[in-house]
Structure formats: C-alpha cells, structure tokens
Motif scaffolding. Sequence first.
Motif, PDB file in Angstrom:
ATOM      1  N   ALA A  23      27.897   7.534  20.924  1.00 27.27           N
ATOM      2  CA  ALA A  23      27.886   7.257  22.158  1.00 27.27           C
ATOM      3  C   ALA A  23      27.505   5.172  22.222  1.00 27.27           C
ATOM      4  O   ALA A  23      27.550   4.825  21.873  1.00 27.27           O
ATOM      5  CB  ALA A  23      26.724   7.261  23.519  1.00 27.27           C
ATOM      6  N   ASN A  24      27.639   4.607  23.798  1.00 26.82           N
ATOM      7  CA  ASN A  24      27.400   3.558  23.517  1.00 26.82           C
ATOM      8  C   ASN A  24      25.784   3.155  24.669  1.00 26.82           C
ATOM      9  O   ASN A  24      25.344   4.180  25.415  1.00 26.82           O
ATOM     10  CB  ASN A  24      28.319   2.620  24.662  1.00 26.82           C
ATOM     11  N   THR A  25      25.427   2.281  24.355  1.00 27.08           N
ATOM     12  CA  THR A  25      24.122   2.101  25.666  1.00 27.08           C
ATOM     13  C   THR A  25      23.801   2.412  26.701  1.00 27.08           C
ATOM     14  O   THR A  25      23.280   3.222  27.415  1.00 27.08           O
ATOM     15  CB  THR A  25      23.709   0.555  25.196  1.00 27.08           C
ATOM     16  N   GLU A  26      25.099   2.282  27.271  1.00 29.08           N
ATOM     17  CA  GLU A  26      25.406   3.012  28.611  1.00 29.08           C
ATOM     18  C   GLU A  26      25.543   4.651  29.140  1.00 29.08           C
ATOM     19  O   GLU A  26      26.095   4.693  30.323  1.00 29.08           O
ATOM     20  CB  GLU A  26      26.454   2.260  30.324  1.00 29.08           C
ATOM     21  N   LEU A  27      25.826   5.515  28.064  1.00 30.39           N
ATOM     22  CA  LEU A  27      26.943   5.881  27.610  1.00 30.39           C
ATOM     23  C   LEU A  27      27.917   6.361  28.604  1.00 30.39           C
ATOM     24  O   LEU A  27      28.206   7.177  28.875  1.00 30.39           O
ATOM     25  CB  LEU A  27      25.990   7.519  28.067  1.00 30.39           C
ATOM     26  N   LYS A  28      28.784   5.793  28.698  1.00 33.54           N
ATOM     27  CA  LYS A  28      30.399   5.272  28.924  1.00 33.54           C
ATOM     28  C   LYS A  28      31.028   5.700  28.652  1.00 33.54           C
ATOM     29  O   LYS A  28      30.963   5.970  27.565  1.00 33.54           O
ATOM     30  CB  LYS A  28      30.216   4.080  30.162  1.00 33.54           C
ATOM     31  N   PRO A  29      32.570   5.741  28.952  1.00 33.60           N
ATOM     32  CA  PRO A  29      33.409   6.013  28.647  1.00 33.60           C
ATOM     33  C   PRO A  29      33.909   4.819  27.527  1.00 33.60           C
ATOM     34  O   PRO A  29      33.517   3.088  27.719  1.00 33.60           O
ATOM     35  CB  PRO A  29      34.384   6.153  29.282  1.00 33.60           C
ATOM     36  N   GLY A  30      34.231   4.743  26.751  1.00 29.71           N
ATOM     37  CA  GLY A  30      34.437   4.119  25.351  1.00 29.71           C
ATOM     38  C   GLY A  30      35.876   4.157  24.599  1.00 29.71           C
ATOM     39  O   GLY A  30      36.475   5.067  25.437  1.00 29.71           O
ATOM     40  N   GLY A  31      35.923   3.804  23.585  1.00 27.82           N
ATOM     41  CA  GLY A  31      37.156   3.115  22.877  1.00 27.82           C
ATOM     42  C   GLY A  31      36.692   4.939  21.635  1.00 27.82           C
ATOM     43  O   GLY A  31      35.855   5.200  21.822  1.00 27.82           O
ATOM     44  N   GLY A  32      36.934   5.098  20.580  1.00 30.31           N
ATOM     45  CA  GLY A  32      36.836   5.878  20.141  1.00 30.31           C
ATOM     46  C   GLY A  32      36.292   7.444  20.477  1.00 30.31           C
ATOM     47  O   GLY A  32      36.845   8.378  21.515  1.00 30.31           O
ATOM     48  N   VAL A  33      35.198   7.779  19.690  1.00 34.00           N
ATOM     49  CA  VAL A  33      35.344   9.033  19.833  1.00 34.00           C
ATOM     50  C   VAL A  33      34.435   8.844  20.886  1.00 34.00           C
ATOM     51  O   VAL A  33      34.244  10.036  22.027  1.00 34.00           O
ATOM     52  CB  VAL A  33      33.002   9.679  19.362  1.00 34.00           C
ATOM     53  N   ALA A  34      33.616   8.594  21.960  1.00 36.23           N
ATOM     54  CA  ALA A  34      33.488   7.917  23.277  1.00 36.23           C
ATOM     55  C   ALA A  34      34.287   8.401  24.539  1.00 36.23           C
ATOM     56  O   ALA A  34      34.492   8.652  25.438  1.00 36.23           O
ATOM     57  CB  ALA A  34      31.858   6.418  23.549  1.00 36.23           C
ATOM     58  N   GLY A  35      35.222   7.350  24.337  1.00 30.65           N
ATOM     59  CA  GLY A  35      36.796   7.900  25.120  1.00 30.65           C
ATOM     60  C   GLY A  35      36.902   8.859  24.871  1.00 30.65           C
ATOM     61  O   GLY A  35      37.959   9.765  25.723  1.00 30.65           O
ATOM     62  N   ALA A  36      37.104  10.126  23.637  1.00 24.49           N
ATOM     63  CA  ALA A  36      37.830  10.631  23.343  1.00 24.49           C
ATOM     64  C   ALA A  36      37.037  11.780  24.357  1.00 24.49           C
ATOM     65  O   ALA A  36      37.643  13.242  24.882  1.00 24.49           O
ATOM     66  CB  ALA A  36      38.114  10.907  22.071  1.00 24.49           C
ATOM     67  N   ILE A  37      35.683  11.444  24.072  1.00 24.44           N
ATOM     68  CA  ILE A  37      34.538  12.696  24.591  1.00 24.44           C
ATOM     69  C   ILE A  37      35.066  12.918  25.924  1.00 24.44           C
ATOM     70  O   ILE A  37      35.252  13.824  26.866  1.00 24.44           O
ATOM     71  CB  ILE A  37      33.471  12.848  24.192  1.00 24.44           C
TER      72      ILE A  37
END
Length: 167
Positions: A23-37
């Motif tokens: 995750a990122n600090t804000e628990l928002k979609p991002g790239g990589g694993v966070a984006g896929a999830i």
Amino acid sequence: MKYECVHADISQQTDIDAVVNAANTELKPGGGVAGAIHRAAGPELEKATRSLAPIEPGEAVLTDAFNLPNRYIIHCLGPVYGVDTPSDKLLADCYRNALDLTEEHQIESIAFPALSTGAFGYPFEDATKVALDTIRPHVEKLSHLKLVRFVLFSDEEFAHYQRALRK
C-alpha cells in the motif's frame, strides 16, 4: 507451517484467505501491486480504505476483499528505502503486523508480494532476507496460520525466492 512461492499475479490467488497489498500512505490505487489489487477488488475497496488512511511505514490494516477471490486484504505500508529509517525495522514491522492480523482474524493462509521492492526502492535481496528472517520465527507464535505464500511477478524475483526458501 507451509511456505511456498509462486510466479503469479497476487490478485489471482483463489485459494488464499488474505492477500497483502503493498500500500501507499493514503491506501489509494497506485501502480504495481496496489494498482492490481484495487483494479481487481473494485471501487468498493477505495471507499473502505478512506477511514483507515493515512497509515505510517510499518503499519498494516485489514479490509474485506470485495471482488477479489479472497476474504481479506491486508494493506501494509513498507518503507521507502533510504528515506524511512530504520528501513529494515520498518519492513520487518510490516510483516509482523500483517501476521498479527492473521491471528486476530483467524486467517489460515496469506499471500505476500515483495514489499517495498518496487517503487519504494528496497534492494530485492535485502528485502527477501528481512521478510524470511521476520516471518519464520514470528509464525511460531501463531495458532491459526497454516500457509504463507510469496507471490512474485518477475521470473528473476521468483527464482530468488525459491532459492531463499530452500535455505
């Protein structure tokens, strides 16, 4: 306790109770694993994480998995290498806190990506050592967890984890 590693997409672990989001600090979609999830879980995930954010490096929080084939997502914020210090302690905290959530929620299987090794710049070999050196002794204290899976996206990372798990 069973340990395994697979070369796969973490959002497609159909036989796992909880998957871990890098995750990122804000628990928002991002790239990589966070984006896929986030893409696989659907928009409900972002709504569910709003009240939990922000989180600090080393922290872990749990949500439902929504459209993923799992019961839960454990969101871990790994350290940005060389910025969040001490990086090794914060990375170890991620793994310990995620494992503690498995005990609290009686989770029997968990799948981890290689936390902090993508955009956060943690050297892969060092991160692997921290992960295994933290997880192996910590799971001995848990009564519910039966399977820890490491899900690696690249051939090189998968091969490295396979070698590390054999040691």
